[in-house]
Scaffold this motif. Structure first.
Motif, short mmCIF file in Angstrom:
data_model
loop_
_atom_site.label_atom_id
_atom_site.label_comp_id
_atom_site.label_asym_id
_atom_site.label_seq_id
_atom_site.Cartn_x
_atom_site.Cartn_y
_atom_site.Cartn_z
N ALA A 10 0.84 -1.15 -0.30
CA ALA A 10 0.02 0.06 0.09
C ALA A 10 0.82 1.12 0.13
N ASN A 11 0.53 2.11 -0.89
CA ASN A 11 1.38 3.33 -0.83
C ASN A 11 0.58 4.49 -0.63
N TYR A 12 1.12 5.28 0.45
CA TYR A 12 0.28 6.43 0.98
C TYR A 12 0.57 7.70 0.72
N ARG A 13 1.72 7.70 -0.25
CA ARG A 13 2.18 9.09 -0.78
C ARG A 13 1.80 9.45 -2.09
N CYS A 14 1.78 8.63 -3.08
CA CYS A 14 1.55 8.78 -4.62
C CYS A 14 0.07 8.81 -4.95
#
Length: 642
Positions: free
Chosen positions: A284-288
């Motif tokens: 899971a990517n919370y940034r992009c």
């Protein structure tokens, strides 16, 4: 603490609460890996109040270690002193301070940061060999890179010759390698690579030291494991030994971009094989934004050496529906490319230019961009690595003085003090006279410097008063923190007195002072003010860059390697053309080569720095040479095929 755990996703929480043996956390960019690592450390500490064991957390940059310490302190407060969160080099220095006598080192060893100093050691080694009648000359100084390779690969001296295909070359380098290491140890000096190697040699030959460390640090956590070279991995493996149950490692094989420094995809495989690591993935990517994630997944899927079963990263953010989240722009040449980037930042982000970054594969192109930003009235910060303070300035004098206080017969530090003192005070003190005077004080050149200065009638009254304080705080009591405070007060008086005059020594004073104060604060927090001796402080100072803080409104212009671990709202990647990114060397090696896969990971790291928007640019010509669009753009499906 409970609230923090409740906010984790299932995989993050499983990693934080893991207690079933060694664990590898494959954490993609923007997956909250630092949060997971620090929460795990905080959970262990808060669940063992009153226990005497400590946790060892290893990472690769002082910035990352400081960030971990700050987060753990927020979570568990006074329990933080039970965690040593540090770098591989700093931990190796700590081992050698305590146990270095086993390999011939005193605790106050000096860490060499300048290439010229290392070349000086090799020159001494060559002289020793020549004096023995062996066929060496000053030309052999060019073999220092070969010695570096042996150090980073942790090669024992007796096996160095086997490292080379040509037996004659191997025999020659082995002799130099042996004498270089001997010269370091006999001079009570180490360079960065030999810090790790000598720590490993000590741990290997003295298992009782390993047992002591394992007793103190039963839990070992490693961040950014993919960046380890072979020597660092061997230190870790020796520390863990045959009982890796409390080994917790965070890594991402898609972000291995330091193969030139010894990092390797094979090392991650070796870790899993050697310690039978269980694996939890954090995809899971919370940034992009999702649009950036789509580009990243398409790009990295072309790499063949990824961990089997590696999951694609997925965006937690929802799509905003905006059409310009990912932009690709084409220009005639690098000047037009840079001018457009500068204009776009000035137009779109004038209210907060510090939220933008410009990334490139190499520094040459960034210099063009920085110039264009300046022409548009935007502050540009072009990263410059500084391993030493300006030797002519106040901070250079301060550093040399502390080094001399720690090793009173160091003639080189006395020379540096005298050189900088002339810039500060306008008085020339002869090094030969002071060394002769120092003999009367048992070889104490620091005392000789003070007495030599006192003997000059031209000495300014405020300087005389400062040197009197220095004589007591540093010369007699070795209270270096109070001495530093007095030194800054003296520097401020000198700067005020020189107002309006030309003084090269004070050109970078304010920036270097801020860098010094930040480093000193970090060291005190890391070890505790009562535990920081002068030699500990100097060694920690040698291990960090001396770059000044970045102005908050500056647009940073960074190589991709320098941007790793960081993030910005708006990312501009320039030079996305074949021979730029990917490099000419990787193209020559071929699409399936290790070099091309690393270049692809470089691009992957660059695009996943973006929190809100990603702009990628390329030109038809760079520095007069025609170029094609980067093959990575077509792999991301943002331009047509090759």
């Amino acid at each position: 603490m409970i609230e923090e755990l409740d906010s984790l996703n299932d995989n993050q929480r499983a990693a934080v609460e893991w207690c079933e043996g060694p664990l590898l956390v494959l954490a993609g960019p923007g997956s909250g890996k630092t949060r997971v690592l620090t929460l795990r450390i905080a959970r262990i500490l808060s669940g063992s109040v009153g226990k005497r064991f400590r946790i060892l957390g290893l990472t690769f940059t002082n910035k990352a270690a400081a960030e971990m310490r700050a987060r753990v302190e927020q979570l568990v407060g006074d329990q933080t002193d039970r965690a040593l969160l540090t770098t591989f080099h700093s931990f190796s220095a700590d081992i050698l301070r305590q146990h270095g006598n086993h390999v011939g080192l005193r605790p106050d060893f000096v860490i060499l940061t300048q290439e010229s100093d290392r070349e000086g050691v090799l020159s001494d080694a060559i002289t020793t060999l020549v004096d023995r009648g062996e066929d060496f000359s000053s030309e052999d100084i060019k073999l220092l890179p070969a010695i570096d390779r042996l150090l980073s690969e942790c090669v024992p001296v007796e096996k160095a010759a086997q490292f080379f295909r040509d037996p004659a070359v191997g025999t020659r380098v082995q002799a130099l390698y042996t004498e270089y290491r001997n010269a370091l140890i006999s001079g009570n000096r180490l360079d960065f690579a030999s810090l790790i190697l000598e720590a490993h040699a000590l741990l290997t030959k003295h298992p009782a030291v390993v047992t002591q460390i394992q007793t103190i640090y039963p839990h070992i956590c490693v961040d950014e494991f993919q960046d380890t070279n072979l020597a660092q991995y061997r230190v870790l493996a020796t520390l863990v030994g045959e009982n890796p149950k409390n080994l917790f490692v965070v890594a991402d094989d898609d972000q291995i971009i330091y193969q030139w420094n010894g990092a390797s995809p094979e090392r991650l495989k070796a870790l899993q094989d050697d310690f039978k690591m269980a694996v939890i993935q954090l995809p899971a990517n919370y940034r992009c934004p999702p649009e950036v994630i789509a580009c990243a997944n398409k790009l990295i899927s072309h790499n063949l050496d990824r961990t089997p079963g590696k999951q694609p990263i997925h965006a937690v953010q929802s799509s905003s529906g905006a059409v310009d989240i990912v932009r690709v722009k084409h220009f005639d040449n690098e000047e037009n490319e840079a001018a457009w980037v500068a204009s776009d930042i000035a137009t779109q982000h004038s209210a907060d230019p510090g939220s933008c970054v410009v990334l490139a594969r190499a520094k040459k192109l960034l210099e063009v961009v920085a110039q264009s930003l300046t022409q548009h009235g935007i502050t540009a910060s072009l990263a410059v690595r500084k391993s030493e303070f300006d030797s002519r300035g106040p901070i250079g004098w301060l550093h040399a003085t502390l080094r001399l206080a720690n090793a009173r017969s160091d003639r080189e530090q006395l020379r540096r003090m005298c050189k900088a003192f002339f810039e500060l005070e306008g008085l020339s003190l002869d090094v030969r006279d002071l060394t002769a005077l120092g003999k009367a004080y048992g070889g104490d050149y620091l005392k000789a410097f003070v007495q030599g200065a006192f003997g000059r009638q031209e000495l300014e009254p405020n300087t005389r008063a400062f040197l009197q304080k220095m004589e007591k705080t540093l010369g007699e009591k070795l209270d270096f923190t109070l001495f530093v405070k007095h030194a800054f007060q003296w520097f401020d008086l000198k700067e005020k007195a020189l107002a309006g005059q030309t003084s090269e020594g004070f050109t970078d004073y304010k920036e270097e002072r801020r860098a010094w104060e930040q480093i000193q604060q970090d060291v005190m927090k890391k070890f505790g003010a009562d535990e920081v001796t002068l030699n500990v402080f100097l060694q920690e100072l040698d291990l960090v860059e001396k770059s000044p803080p970045i102005p908050p409104d500056a647009v940073r212009c960074l190589t991709i390697h320098s941007a790793k671990g960081l993030e910005w709202d708006h990312v501009y990647i320039v030079g996305l053309a074949d021979d730029q990114l990917p490099s000419f060397q990787s193209i020559k090696k071929g699409d399936s080569s290790r070099e091309m896969q690393e270049e692809r990971r470089n691009c992957f790291v660059a695009i996943t720095r973006a929190r809100k928007s990603l702009t990628m640019t390329f030109a038809a010509q760079y520095f007069g040479w025609s170029k094609r669009p980067s093959r990575f753009l077509s792999e991301m499906e943002v331009v047509g095929g090759k």
